[in-house]
Design an enzyme around this catalytic site. Structure first.
Site, PDB file in Angstrom:
ATOM      1  N   ARG A 105       0.882  -1.183   0.000  1.00  0.00           N
ATOM      2  CA  ARG A 105       0.000   0.000   0.000  1.00  0.00           C
ATOM      3  C   ARG A 105       0.908   1.218   0.000  1.00  0.00           C
ATOM      4  O   ARG A 105       1.725   1.393   0.907  1.00  0.00           O
ATOM      5  CB  ARG A 105      -0.905  -0.002   1.231  1.00  0.00           C
ATOM      6  CG  ARG A 105      -1.544   1.358   1.484  1.00  0.00           C
ATOM      7  CD  ARG A 105      -2.658   1.320   2.490  1.00  0.00           C
ATOM      8  NE  ARG A 105      -3.812   0.641   1.944  1.00  0.00           N
ATOM      9  CZ  ARG A 105      -5.033   0.701   2.487  1.00  0.00           C
ATOM     10  NH1 ARG A 105      -5.233   1.397   3.586  1.00  0.00           N
ATOM     11  NH2 ARG A 105      -6.040   0.059   1.931  1.00  0.00           N
ATOM     12  N   HIS A 134      -7.424   0.854  -6.373  1.00  0.00           N
ATOM     13  CA  HIS A 134      -7.589  -0.028  -5.209  1.00  0.00           C
ATOM     14  C   HIS A 134      -8.263  -1.325  -5.682  1.00  0.00           C
ATOM     15  O   HIS A 134      -9.426  -1.593  -5.375  1.00  0.00           O
ATOM     16  CB  HIS A 134      -8.445   0.693  -4.163  1.00  0.00           C
ATOM     17  CG  HIS A 134      -8.374   0.095  -2.788  1.00  0.00           C
ATOM     18  ND1 HIS A 134      -7.605  -1.012  -2.486  1.00  0.00           N
ATOM     19  CD2 HIS A 134      -8.973   0.467  -1.618  1.00  0.00           C
ATOM     20  CE1 HIS A 134      -7.742  -1.296  -1.208  1.00  0.00           C
ATOM     21  NE2 HIS A 134      -8.563  -0.427  -0.654  1.00  0.00           N
ATOM     22  N   GLN A 178     -10.061  -3.869  -3.155  1.00  0.00           N
ATOM     23  CA  GLN A 178     -11.353  -3.395  -2.666  1.00  0.00           C
ATOM     24  C   GLN A 178     -12.445  -3.679  -3.692  1.00  0.00           C
ATOM     25  O   GLN A 178     -13.535  -4.141  -3.358  1.00  0.00           O
ATOM     26  CB  GLN A 178     -11.285  -1.886  -2.373  1.00  0.00           C
ATOM     27  CG  GLN A 178     -12.595  -1.298  -1.909  1.00  0.00           C
ATOM     28  CD  GLN A 178     -13.028  -1.786  -0.544  1.00  0.00           C
ATOM     29  OE1 GLN A 178     -12.252  -1.743   0.410  1.00  0.00           O
ATOM     30  NE2 GLN A 178     -14.255  -2.265  -0.422  1.00  0.00           N
ATOM     31  N   ASP A 229     -17.170   7.417  -1.356  1.00  0.00           N
ATOM     32  CA  ASP A 229     -15.886   7.329  -0.645  1.00  0.00           C
ATOM     33  C   ASP A 229     -15.578   8.719  -0.088  1.00  0.00           C
ATOM     34  O   ASP A 229     -16.214   9.708  -0.476  1.00  0.00           O
ATOM     35  CB  ASP A 229     -14.798   6.842  -1.630  1.00  0.00           C
ATOM     36  CG  ASP A 229     -13.435   6.632  -0.976  1.00  0.00           C
ATOM     37  OD1 ASP A 229     -13.376   6.524   0.263  1.00  0.00           O
ATOM     38  OD2 ASP A 229     -12.421   6.579  -1.711  1.00  0.00           O
ATOM     39  N   CYS A 289     -16.258   1.803   0.749  1.00  0.00           N
ATOM     40  CA  CYS A 289     -15.047   1.020   1.032  1.00  0.00           C
ATOM     41  C   CYS A 289     -14.620   1.147   2.489  1.00  0.00           C
ATOM     42  O   CYS A 289     -13.915   0.287   2.992  1.00  0.00           O
ATOM     43  CB  CYS A 289     -13.921   1.459   0.107  1.00  0.00           C
ATOM     44  SG  CYS A 289     -13.595   3.225   0.157  1.00  0.00           S
ATOM     45  N   ARG A 302     -13.656  -8.491   1.763  1.00  0.00           N
ATOM     46  CA  ARG A 302     -12.230  -8.237   1.504  1.00  0.00           C
ATOM     47  C   ARG A 302     -11.432  -9.498   1.813  1.00  0.00           C
ATOM     48  O   ARG A 302     -10.521  -9.878   1.069  1.00  0.00           O
ATOM     49  CB  ARG A 302     -11.722  -7.089   2.405  1.00  0.00           C
ATOM     50  CG  ARG A 302     -12.280  -5.713   2.088  1.00  0.00           C
ATOM     51  CD  ARG A 302     -11.807  -5.186   0.760  1.00  0.00           C
ATOM     52  NE  ARG A 302     -10.364  -5.128   0.641  1.00  0.00           N
ATOM     53  CZ  ARG A 302      -9.585  -4.157   1.108  1.00  0.00           C
ATOM     54  NH1 ARG A 302     -10.137  -3.118   1.719  1.00  0.00           N
ATOM     55  NH2 ARG A 302      -8.268  -4.189   0.947  1.00  0.00           N
TER      56      ARG A 302
HETATM   57  N1  NVA Z   1      -9.879   6.924  -1.262  1.00  0.00           N
HETATM   58  C1  NVA Z   1      -9.535   6.416   0.036  1.00  0.00           C
HETATM   59  C2  NVA Z   1      -9.815   4.960   0.113  1.00  0.00           C
HETATM   60  C3  NVA Z   1      -9.517   4.332   1.449  1.00  0.00           C
HETATM   61  C4  NVA Z   1      -9.758   2.859   1.456  1.00  0.00           C
HETATM   62  C5  NVA Z   1      -8.074   6.728   0.324  1.00  0.00           C
HETATM   63  O1  NVA Z   1      -7.251   6.554  -0.588  1.00  0.00           O
HETATM   64  O2  NVA Z   1      -7.755   7.158   1.429  1.00  0.00           O
HETATM   65  N1   CP Z   2     -11.131  -0.008   2.506  1.00  0.00           N
HETATM   66  C1   CP Z   2      -9.867  -0.128   2.943  1.00  0.00           C
HETATM   67  O1   CP Z   2      -8.936  -0.375   2.178  1.00  0.00           O
HETATM   68  O2   CP Z   2      -9.718   0.028   4.285  1.00  0.00           O
HETATM   69  P1   CP Z   2      -8.357   0.204   5.077  1.00  0.00           P
HETATM   70  O3   CP Z   2      -7.783   1.548   4.676  1.00  0.00           O
HETATM   71  O4   CP Z   2      -8.758   0.170   6.516  1.00  0.00           O
HETATM   72  O5   CP Z   2      -7.413  -0.901   4.717  1.00  0.00           O
END
Ligand code: NVA
Ligand code: CP
Length: 300
Positions: free
Chosen positions: A102, A129, A132, A219, A259, A287
């Protein structure tokens, strides 16, 4: 399937095959069956951003498959002090059977795959992502039975989620509409692709986008790494909220997905969130199943 770098790399058949295996693993887990598909395999999990779901679902997923997961924070790794990703990739490939990462830049994920010799899984970048969205597709199929003929509507920022959702929708045969403020559209190349390959519409009006939708998705307004833009975004996204008006425009049996983490009172009202909490938390559970399927496909 050698890696999961972005959903666009997967064919429709590969996506459906992951979803079918995910359904099977979910069913088996409910019945207490834990086949050790990845006995003795090791997954490194690099996190340059926070996570609840991704970390816990990958870690428990590996455990349930008989493997082992190592949590690697950029605060501890030399990568956080500037060691090149090319070198990290070649070193980790000598110890591990797979890497989940990540991070911010998509290029970092692609470079890990390019320089390493083990499967790489994208656990979220600024661009996309995919893990997800595999869970999201699994949830949609669970509730709606099939994808064909469905319309998915995304309300909010044209961010990593929007980018992956439009690819997932087009590849599975769903129409996709998005309502976002001007200047916050999804990736331009993906828009062109979606217009050519599927049914794609974009507007600045959430109710218009939600018209007759089967799935409403939203989101956060400010993603991880955009904390400094919080105030500017609060102004830009005012009105881009999944509320009762958006829901009234959608089909009466429309489902709502998020998400998570969610900001009640910003991108979604507390009322809509709670009315659809069963779907949203099933999505979060999925997930685990979807990623176990990805792990089996890539690491077995
Ligand atoms: N768009 C959000 C998704 C989190 C799962 C982020 O990147 O923070
Ligand atoms: N939706 C998601 O990826 O959650 P986290 O940021 O908690 O991993």
């Amino acid at each position: 399937m050698k890696h999961l770098l972005k959903l666009a790399d997967l064919s429709r058949e590969e996506i459906l095959s992951v979803l079918n295996l995910a359904d099977q693993l979910k069913y088996e887990r409910k019945n207490g069956i834990f086949t050790q598909h990845l006995k003795g395999k090791k997954l490194g999990m690099i996190f340059q951003k926070s996570s609840t779901r991704t970390r816990v679902s990958f870690e428990t997923g590996m455990y349930e498959l008989g493997g082992y997961a190592l949590f690697l924070s950029n605060r501890d790794l030399q990568i956080g002090r500037g060691e090149p990703v090319e070198d990290t990739a070649r070193v980790l490939s000598r110890y591990l059977d797979g890497i989940m990462i990540r991070t911010f830049e998509q290029k970092e994920v692609e470079d890990l795959a390019k320089y390493g010799s083990i499967p790489v899984i994208n656990g979220l970048t600024d661009y996309c992502h995919p893990c997800q969205v595999l869970a999201d597709l699994m949830t949609i199929r669970e509730y709606k039975g099939a994808f064909k003929g469905l319309k998915m509507c995304f309300v909010g920022d044209g961010n990593n989620m929007a980018n992956s959702l439009m690819v997932g929708a087009v590849k599975t045969g769903m129409a996709f509409s998005i309502a976002c403020p001007e200047g916050y559209e999804p990736d331009a190349a993906l828009i062109e692709w979606a217009k050519k390959e599927g049914t794609f519409t974009m507007t600045t009006n959430p109710e218009e986008a939600a018209k007759n939708a089967d799935v409403i998705y939203t989101d956060v307004w400010a993603s991880m790494g955009q904390e400094g833009e919080k105030e500017k975004r609060e102004k830009a996204f005012k009105g881009f909220c999944v509320d009762e008006k958006v829901m009234a425009a959608a089909k009466p049996d429309a489902m709502v997905l998020h998400c998570l983490p969610a900001h009640r009172g910003e991108e979604i009202t507390a009322e809509v969130f709670e009315a659809h909490a069963d779907e949203i938390f099933e999505e979060a559970e999925n997930r685990l199943h979807a990623q176990k399927a990805v792990l089996v496909k890539l690491l077995k």
